[in-house]
Design an enzyme around this catalytic site. Structure first.
Site, PDB file in Angstrom:
ATOM      1  CG  HIS A 112      44.236  69.914  59.968  1.00 25.71           C
ATOM      2  ND1 HIS A 112      43.097  69.725  59.218  1.00 25.71           N
ATOM      3  CD2 HIS A 112      45.162  70.433  59.112  1.00 25.71           C
ATOM      4  CE1 HIS A 112      43.323  70.115  57.974  1.00 25.71           C
ATOM      5  NE2 HIS A 112      44.553  70.536  57.881  1.00 25.71           N
ATOM      6  CG  ASP A 126      40.793  68.854  61.391  1.00 26.79           C
ATOM      7  OD1 ASP A 126      41.115  70.034  61.601  1.00 26.79           O
ATOM      8  OD2 ASP A 126      41.085  68.252  60.341  1.00 26.79           O
ATOM      9  CB  SER A 143      44.236  70.175  54.334  1.00 28.31           C
ATOM     10  OG  SER A 143      43.660  71.291  54.963  1.00 28.31           O
TER      11      SER A 143
END
Length: 802
Positions: free
Chosen positions: A675, A641, A555
């Site tokens: 995610h 995501d 991320s």
């Protein structure tokens, strides 16, 4: 003669088509040839992603034995049928348990029996006597490739259970309500909800949050049980696109709470939970830069805030005038206050000091801190839903101590260990012994003189001569701290001789609020240079060497991976980037995308500020891919995501393939995930095992004392590494990528063939150099023997098993 190893790729990597797309901002025009990949509805996009997945599958096929071995290790060390420590709420113990062979948890309750204070436990993970199943995640997930719960909230009287499900990974949930007396699921169905929900005191109304077109949680609704969702009433709407909205309730259950917060500013609204039809009232109106939260402390509120207090302080406020704050716990420059938990007779303060977390219990004028003996660890509050409790649930872990759950007697400070995460023997029958490992706190020095902490763990017999492989993890954003904690999968690296380290870089919160602000906005590059400084420190200190050092982040940590790959590619032997935020500038320029506007307070607003635009453009990984040599990179993403969209790692990989040297560059997109990746635990373990196998293989590329042939590429099918042979007038040319580590003390098998070579091309300073603890000895005909660190001399040309 010398020796060469060549490994033909299993397939040609896909080359994404280039469709020029111009972006002009602040007079700067940039061509983005891969912008088309962001169109999820374009059939070419899906075809390209599938081609990338097929190539990665083929390119990692030789890792399957090692992946399966690591998966077996993770599985063997995990108690597959297990039970969480039950938490008391009202007259029930609530807990989750896992069942061997099943992907998801089973959520349960059991009545509290007379005199029970210590929660019941089942060390073998079997159901408790008298158990009632609330929800079985495996039944809910049947027929779906992905499954996640967004809420699991019983009403105060335990008559109903509200829960929400997501079957795609886009973090958009459907809320349903279950009658716990009959087991029936009520007709109520609320689609499009965000995480969480909260009940009114009598259980007649349920409050929840929905999102806008940019998937920002911004509205709070009241649902009357037994009525259609179309009749729900909106009770709060946040118009400022920088703010996200959350709904909850105080521990006392007296108040429903709406909190609206940006990265820097927050505002809290309260409602008497006994009057769900009434209106919420604000605690104190928002002021830019003032972040606060509240706790119900009976006759007053506790306010945790940063108004004139960078590291936060605690104030009290009367219920009749909650905006009138009186200091209670003063600000300290060396202590970041993280949260405060109020109970009927006690207050527990969660804080951070000297890079470690801590807990302080106060009772009137007395207070005591909970102490632990290890040099580095993480301690924090556990679930504590009972306001009248005199026991505080907390969690504890370190790099060598598995996750542990304690109850603390708040009057005496006495700790009772309720459970420690079991770590079962390896497939070979070797038990986990903490004393076989050691953990350290190291300090790197950044370019501006700032000392950056590193948490590190390895086996006690790990050499300090630069020969050990190392995995270095980093994040560094949003004031999120990556504290040291135990990881069962990491054992599979440690037992193969790895060092595992965490770089606590600026942008995180490890050293307080200033540590965070020192790694954001126009200081963001400090995050990247801190990480590089940590890598160089580990090499100078003998923990590892550059060819054997693998970096990993996800991320915002994936942004870190991409940035330092551009800034210092030779510092690392490989990079793993999970859901990486690598197309940062394009994303933050588009206010229609999820998270963009609210994140302007984290990264800056490049759309309206030319200085921010220029600064972000100077570090955004996708913008700065160049023709330099990059280490191998493994990027992973999820098609659904909503936080870091799939196209960021996809575009990055496409540009690396087209513009950069080195690699190889692999991309894996989960087509049914978001995610967090795969949702089932066995699927997640197998995915992690693949990544770890890639890390082991990539680190093994650097175990020989190799120099690159100037006339050959540094990686890929035609890579040739020049190795000065001790006492010989020749070079061994080796592609070590074929050598895959099988564990501590296991052999490395490399397929080689003889070619011509000349030692004179190697400078005198290279001769006799030892890297990775290995020496390539004399070449005698077609025999080369290798010695060092417990390996017996053998033929490098021999077949496996010889």
């Amino acid at each position: 003669m010398s020796i060469e190893a060549r490994s033909e790729p299993p397939a040609e990597p896909p080359l994404a088509k280039q469709v020029p797309h111009e972006r002009t901002v602040h007079g700067d025009t940039v061509t983005d040839e891969y912008a088309w990949i962001a169109d999820k509805d374009d059939p070419d996009t899906i075809s390209y992603l599938k081609a990338e997945n097929a190539y990665t599958e083929a390119a990692t096929a030789r890792l399957i034995p090692l992946r399966d071995q690591i998966f077996a290790e993770i599985k063997a060390r995990t108690q597959e049928s297990d039970l969480s420590v039950p938490v008391r709420k009202g007259g029930w113990w609530q807990y989750g348990r896992t069942v061997e062979g099943q992907q998801y948890a089973v959520h349960c309750r059991r009545e509290v029996r007379p005199g029970e204070v210590i929660p019941p436990v089942a060390l073998d993970g079997q159901p408790l006597d008298g158990e009632e199943v609330l929800l079985d995640g495996n039944e809910l997930a049947a027929g779906h490739d992905f499954f996640a719960l967004g809420a699991l909230r019983p009403s105060r009287d335990w008559r109903c259970l509200a829960y929400s499900t997501d079957f795609t990974g886009d973090e958009r949930f459907t809320i349903r309500i279950k009658d716990l007396a009959t087991g029936a699921v009520l007709p109520d169905e609320i689609p499009g909800a965000y995480y969480g929900c909260s009940w009114s005191l009598d259980g007649s109304a349920l409050f929840y949050v929905t999102v806008d077109d940019a998937w920002r949680p911004y509205r709070v609704w009241r649902h009357r049980v037994g009525t259609p969702a179309e009749q729900d009433v909106m009770v709060f709407e946040e118009a400022d696109r920088r703010f996200h909205v959350y709904v909850g309730q105080t521990r006392s259950e007296r108040y429903l709470v709406i909190r609206s917060a940006s990265e820097l500013t927050s505002e809290v609204w309260l409602l008497d939970a006994a009057t769900p039809e009434a209106e919420f009232s604000v605690v104190t109106p928002r002021r830019q830069g003032v972040d606060y939260d509240i706790e119900d402390a009976g006759d007053k509120l506790l306010i945790l805030h940063n108004d004139g207090a960078e590291n936060f302080e605690i104030a009290t406020a009367p219920l009749t005038d909650p905006s009138d704050w009186t200091p209670l716990v003063a600000h300290r420059a060396d202590t970041r206050l993280l949260s405060v938990d109020a109970f009927a007779d006690f207050v527990v303060i969660y804080y951070r000091r000297d890079g470690l977390t801590g807990l302080r219990i106060t009772h009137g004028r007395t207070e005591h801190e909970i102490a632990f003996p290890e040099p580095i660890y993480r301690v924090g509050p556990g679930p504590n839903p009972e306001y009248e409790s005199d026991r505080f649930r907390l969690s504890y872990t370190s790099l060598v101590t598995p996750g542990s759950v304690y109850d603390c007697d708040m009057a005496t400070g006495e700790l009772t260990l309720l459970k420690r995460q079991p770590v079962l023997p390896s497939p070979a029958g070797e038990p986990y012994r903490p004393e076989d490992y050691e953990q350290h706190r190291e300090w790197a020095v950044a370019a501006d003189g700032t000392r950056v902490p590193i948490s590190l763990v390895c086996r006690t017999d790990t050499p300090r001569d630069g020969s050990a492989p190392c995995l270095l993890y980093g994040y560094g954003a949003y004031e999120i701290s990556r504290d040291p904690s135990f990881s069962t999968p990491v054992l599979s690296l440690l037992d193969r001789g790895f060092v595992y380290a965490i770089a606590h870089v600026r942008g995180g919160g490890e050293l307080g609020r200033s540590w965070y602000t020192g790694g954001k906005l126009l200081s963001k590059k400090n995050t990247f240079t801190d990480f590089i400084a940590c890598a160089e420190h580990l090499q100078r200190s003998g923990w590892t060497s550059a060819p054997r050092l693998i970096a990993r982040g996800g991320s915002a940590g994936g942004l870190l991976m991409g940035a330092m790959a551009n800034m210092s590619p030779g510092t690392f032997g490989g990079i793993v980037a999970h859901v990486p935020f690598v197309d940062a500038l394009n994303t933050i320029l588009d206010p229609s995308l999820p998270l963009t506007v609210t994140e302007w307070e984290e990264w800056g607003d490049p759309l309206h500020d030319p200085q921010v635009y220029a600064y972000m453009k100077s570090y955004s990984p996708y913008e700065n891919v160049s023709g330099q040599v990059y280490p191998p990179i493994f990027a992973l993403g999820g098609l659904n995501d909503t936080r870091v969209r799939y196209h960021e790692p996809a575009k990055w990989t496409a540009r690396l393939r087209a513009a950069a040297k080195g690699g190889p560059f692999l991309l894996k997109i989960e087509m049914e995930a978001g995610h967090g990746g795969r949702s089932g635990r066995y699927d997640a373990w197998r995915e992690e095992a693949l990544v770890l196998a890639w890390i082991v293989q990539t680190a093994d590329r650097g175990r020989l004392p190799a120099l690159f042939d100037d006339n050959c590429p540094r990686s890929g099918a035609n890579a040739r590494l020049l190795v000065p042979e001790q006492g010989a007038d020749r070079l061994a040319v080796v592609d070590a990528a074929d050598g895959i580590g099988q564990g501590r003390g296991h052999r490395q098998d490399v397929q080689l063939r003889v070619v011509e070579g000349n030692r004179r091309r190697v400078g005198a300073h290279h001769l006799g150099h030892v890297c990775g603890g290995q020496l390539v000895q004399r070449v005698v005909g077609e025999q080369a023997v290798r010695a060092g660190h417990g390996h017996r001399p053998r033929s490098l040309l021999g077949q496996p098993g010889q």
